[in-house]
Write a protein that holds these residues in place. Sequence first.
Motif, PDB file in Angstrom:
ATOM      1  N   GLY A  90       0.780  -1.235   0.000  1.00 49.19           N
ATOM      2  CA  GLY A  90       0.000   0.000   0.000  1.00 49.19           C
ATOM      3  C   GLY A  90       0.807   1.276   0.000  1.00 49.19           C
ATOM      4  N   LEU A  91       2.110   1.199  -0.311  1.00 47.94           N
ATOM      5  CA  LEU A  91       2.947   2.398  -0.326  1.00 47.94           C
ATOM      6  C   LEU A  91       3.118   2.875  -1.775  1.00 47.94           C
ATOM      7  CD1 LEU A  91       4.627   4.036   1.829  1.00 47.94           C
ATOM      8  CD2 LEU A  91       6.629   2.881   0.881  1.00 47.94           C
ATOM      9  N   VAL A 134       5.934   6.981   3.906  1.00 45.08           N
ATOM     10  CA  VAL A 134       5.974   5.998   4.992  1.00 45.08           C
ATOM     11  C   VAL A 134       5.325   6.574   6.251  1.00 45.08           C
ATOM     12  CG1 VAL A 134       7.480   4.698   6.550  1.00 45.08           C
ATOM     13  CG2 VAL A 134       7.999   4.799   4.105  1.00 45.08           C
ATOM     14  N   GLN A 135       5.667   7.816   6.577  1.00 43.51           N
ATOM     15  CA  GLN A 135       5.152   8.439   7.799  1.00 43.51           C
ATOM     16  C   GLN A 135       3.655   8.692   7.742  1.00 43.51           C
ATOM     17  OE1 GLN A 135       7.626  11.928   8.073  1.00 43.51           O
ATOM     18  NE2 GLN A 135       9.476  10.743   8.599  1.00 43.51           N
ATOM     19  N   LEU A 144       3.581  -0.368   7.622  1.00 45.36           N
ATOM     20  CA  LEU A 144       4.499  -1.206   8.394  1.00 45.36           C
ATOM     21  C   LEU A 144       3.845  -2.524   8.801  1.00 45.36           C
ATOM     22  CD1 LEU A 144       6.161   1.536  10.634  1.00 45.36           C
ATOM     23  CD2 LEU A 144       7.251   0.251   8.791  1.00 45.36           C
ATOM     24  N   THR A 145       2.587  -2.451   9.188  1.00 45.96           N
ATOM     25  CA  THR A 145       1.860  -3.678   9.548  1.00 45.96           C
ATOM     26  C   THR A 145       1.701  -4.584   8.342  1.00 45.96           C
ATOM     27  OG1 THR A 145       0.654  -2.544  11.314  1.00 45.96           O
ATOM     28  CG2 THR A 145      -0.304  -4.590  10.478  1.00 45.96           C
ATOM     29  N   ASN A 146       1.334  -3.989   7.208  1.00 43.67           N
ATOM     30  CA  ASN A 146       1.179  -4.777   5.977  1.00 43.67           C
ATOM     31  C   ASN A 146       2.494  -5.436   5.568  1.00 43.67           C
ATOM     32  OD1 ASN A 146      -1.490  -4.011   5.819  1.00 43.67           O
ATOM     33  ND2 ASN A 146      -1.134  -2.374   4.330  1.00 43.67           N
ATOM     34  N   ASP A 187      12.497  -0.718  11.905  1.00 42.00           N
ATOM     35  CA  ASP A 187      11.183  -0.088  11.755  1.00 42.00           C
ATOM     36  C   ASP A 187      10.066  -1.077  12.066  1.00 42.00           C
ATOM     37  OD1 ASP A 187      12.154   2.449  10.844  1.00 42.00           O
ATOM     38  OD2 ASP A 187      12.566   1.513   8.913  1.00 42.00           O
ATOM     39  N   LEU A 188      10.206  -2.303  11.561  1.00 38.34           N
ATOM     40  CA  LEU A 188       9.169  -3.315  11.779  1.00 38.34           C
ATOM     41  C   LEU A 188       9.120  -3.728  13.243  1.00 38.34           C
ATOM     42  CD1 LEU A 188       9.678  -5.563   8.612  1.00 38.34           C
ATOM     43  CD2 LEU A 188       8.085  -3.679   8.941  1.00 38.34           C
TER      44      LEU A 188
END
Length: 414
Positions: free
Chosen positions: A19-20, A182-183, A189-191, A220-221
Amino acid sequence: MVRGKQLIILGNGFDLACGLKSSYTNFFNYSISKILKYNSSEDEISKMMKGDDHTFDLKVGDLKHGYKLKEINSNVKDYSVTFWDLYFLIRKVCVHTHLADNHILAWNDVESNIYYVLHLFSKSEKLSRYELSEPDKTIFDFIKSVLESEDFREYDGLPCDYLFDQLKIFEENFSKYIRNKVQSNDNYLTNATKKLVKLKDNNLTSRRVLSFNYSINKKDLSENLDSKLIDEKRYQRRKDLLNSIDQWRNIHGIAKEGYPSKEIIFGIDSDIVNKNRYKDEREYEKELQFTKTYRVAYNTDPSNQFIVSKDIKLITFYGHSLSSADYSYFESIFDVLDIYNSDVVLQFYIGTYQSNFIQHNNPHFDHEKFEQLFTKLSKRNNLLKRNAITNVYDLLRSYGETLNNNHGDNILHK
């Protein structure tokens, strides 16, 4: 469980699937809209981005007759416009250039366009405008205007130096864009963690991640993992995944401020920069700095060396285009693991289109529209699969040709 490692190689398709909006096309549409906003209406920009407004070509075409980078930057807010921004703007709106071998040079293919520009600059004094195709004339006129500009005079006639400095600013623009995406994406991050859990081979004890993306790393994860937000089983699966990753490297840098080796890079494949082609060794050295291999070596933090260990049993590719610009990386990995003579398994994942049509016993369900959409998606998915298989074939055949006995074709059968 087998003692051995899984190497996971991530391309931009991974980020897109999570989704990014991280593709070059996403970024170019953002940067181009920034440039045009200072002298164009929102409606004009919208039409141009969709390819609906052909009259807009005339306005953009003015760029090639006068390179006024400083003037444009004085009007554009929150963005440092570079030569490369203007080049891709002209490429998107005005031309569809072809390479000498008749392969289409896509306007958003960064690596190929960098190589194309370097060579057009180097040949600009020798080329006659009349020898060029109509699309190439547009680019040629633009480059001539750059060579005659006040900006370029500061570089004492050294195109590579100018283009390289402009490229570094362009890369920082892209880095800021990725950081912002990203922010501002609460689910990304969850995806990403969920996707990696699905890629994890539970028969192997550990894994390493080689990411061609600029977005995230293992830290990050890990920081995003919160046991309070999900049930215990899912939390444990994600925690086990992260614990099993003993190394993660973003090979072309990561879009983070103040992070070691933070500079992101765009570049060309070192294999196409042949020293024997240059009469002047300085010209060769200038072009060499644009290669991915050179820039990775220059930017690498010694404490973050990526080790391809011989206990890797499975290589999983996800969302990577397998571009020839990255063959050097893959060939070095294949050499270390001796994939032709070993039992290493190569695994390739590609994304496919899915329909959001759900019937749910809806009396107003449009069966005809659904059939049309299903047929369209099936054709697109079949094309995706054919292209993916072709890309895998090209990669392995190219690698096979580097082996002593030229195993170009039979390595695929193996």
